[in-house]
Design an enzyme around this catalytic site. Structure first.
Site, PDB file in Angstrom:
ATOM      1  N   ASP A  12       2.550 -69.027  58.312  1.00  0.00           N
ATOM      2  CA  ASP A  12       2.077 -68.487  57.038  1.00  0.00           C
ATOM      3  C   ASP A  12       1.409 -69.618  56.266  1.00  0.00           C
ATOM      4  OD1 ASP A  12       1.611 -66.864  54.885  1.00  0.00           O
ATOM      5  OD2 ASP A  12       3.713 -66.579  54.344  1.00  0.00           O
ATOM      6  N   ASP A 106      -4.211 -65.042  56.697  1.00  0.00           N
ATOM      7  CA  ASP A 106      -3.413 -66.249  56.494  1.00  0.00           C
ATOM      8  C   ASP A 106      -2.043 -66.248  57.159  1.00  0.00           C
ATOM      9  OD1 ASP A 106      -2.420 -64.296  54.824  1.00  0.00           O
ATOM     10  OD2 ASP A 106      -2.036 -65.641  53.149  1.00  0.00           O
ATOM     11  N   GLU A 107      -1.748 -65.272  57.998  1.00  0.00           N
ATOM     12  CA  GLU A 107      -0.456 -65.305  58.679  1.00  0.00           C
ATOM     13  C   GLU A 107      -0.525 -64.583  60.016  1.00  0.00           C
ATOM     14  OE1 GLU A 107       2.860 -63.111  57.023  1.00  0.00           O
ATOM     15  OE2 GLU A 107       1.504 -61.966  55.740  1.00  0.00           O
TER      16      GLU A 107
END
EC number: 2.7.7.7
Length: 359
Positions: A12, A106-107
């Site tokens: 993350d 983003d993860e």
């Protein structure tokens, strides 16, 4: 035969959009930054950790964020830059495993049970990945390592920002026991409130409820809730995870009050949503209308059709059929959204060694 224990990493990025902006504009480093537009109908897309100290959060109205943090710096979003950085980060993941399930820009989940390169543990791989991300993008990431997806995601939050945490086999049940159920990925705010009303506040409370009792209250989802309360989650990392929905929403600079204005806005949304469907060669059978009033009360209505959508005009007609029962408006409308789900293709004329978790 011994059951193989999976090695899952959840990566993350730390305050991703805001961190990219601080990286690219050094004058913003150390300052409270919000990605978004500072205007009456603006919404915060992301907030730096310096801004979060003041209670600024994503999806918060910009003016409220500014009241909480008067020296907040707003930066307009640059999604093309975020997508490019995300692609670079995913190329780093691919050096270690082909089993990658993106959740957003983003993860992502990574299954490194059988990695592409030799490393002593899943923990070491997570350290390598975070170091490579920092060296090659100038950004920090946090990581969670465990034997299933649910625990790996919980673990990545445990040492944020710029840290990592391991929940080893046998420790999952105790780890979740004291955590509020509202922090569990897969339990949303509405479900958490229903659980709280039943006296289920923590993982331990959830574990104490028999599966049959949970099924009476939560139906098919009960098996998942029962499992995670015991630290269990059998979901695999899905490499080509099918998209579940496509949608768009618009927050208006001024509230909409008339039927004509709403129809015009819906037509624009339907055109954009259908363009996204065509680009991905997808259609769908369920259409959801989202409407938020000026006082922030929100209404959602959905309709399922027997055959997949064929064009933007049909999407608009179904959306209008969902809107009509809500008219006349009791107050102005600040946001409208259309989502297509139950996706499908439109009708046409398509051995490395096992790792341990710990180093």
């Amino acid at each position: 035969m011994t059951l193989q224990i999976r090695r899952i990493i959840h990566i993350d990025m730390d305050a991703f959009y805001a961190s990219v902006e601080q990286r690219d504009a050094p004058a913003l480093k150390g300052r409270p930054v919000a990605v978004g537009h500072c205007r009456e109908r603006g919404v915060v897309a992301a907030a730096s950790y310096e801004a979060r100290i003041f209670g600024v959060r994503s999806a918060m109205p910009s003016l409220l964020a500014l009241r909480r943090c008067p020296h907040l710096v707003f930066v307009p979003p640059r999604f093309e830059v975020y997508r490019a950085v995300s692609a670079h980060i995913h190329s780093i993941f691919a050096r270690y495993t082909p089993l990658i399930q993106p959740l957003s820009l983003d993860e992502a989940y990574l299954d490194v049970t059988r990695p592409l390169i030799r490393r002593p543990s899943a923990t070491a791989i997570a350290e390598d990945i975070r170091a490579a991300i920092l060296a090659e993008t100038g950004l920090t990431a946090s990581a969670g390592i465990s034997y299933n997806k649910f625990l790996a995601k919980l673990a990545s939050d445990h040492r944020k920002p710029n840290g990592q945490f391991v929940i080893p086999p046998g420790a999952g049940e105790n780890f979740v026991a004291a955590l509020p159920v509202g922090t569990f990925h897969g339990i949303g705010p509405a479900t958490a409130r229903r659980m709280n009303a039943l006296g289920i506040e923590t993982g331990a409370d959830l574990r104490a409820f028999p599966l049959a009792t949970l099924q009476r209250h939560f139906g098919k989802a009960a098996a998942f809730y029962h499992g995670i309360a015991h630290g269990q989650d059998e979901r695999p990392v899905e490499v080509n995870r099918p998209r579940k929905s496509l949608g768009k929403e618009t927050t208006f600079i001024q509230d909409l009050h008339t039927r004509q204005d709403l129809e015009t806005a819906l037509q624009e949304l339907a055109t954009k949503v259908w363009a996204g469907c065509e680009k991905r060669e997808l259609s769908g059978r369920t259409i959801t209308l989202k409407l938020r009033h000026a006082d922030f009360t929100q209404i959602t209505r959905a309709s399922s059709i027997t055959q997949p959508l064929t064009d933007a005009g049909e999407l608009l007609r179904v959306s209008m059929s969902l809107l009509r029962p809500l008219l006349p408006l009791r107050t102005g409308v600040r946001l409208l959204g259309i989502t297509v789900s139950a996706l499908c293709h439109p009708p046409g004329p398509e051995e490395p060694r096992q790792l341990s978790l710990l180093g």
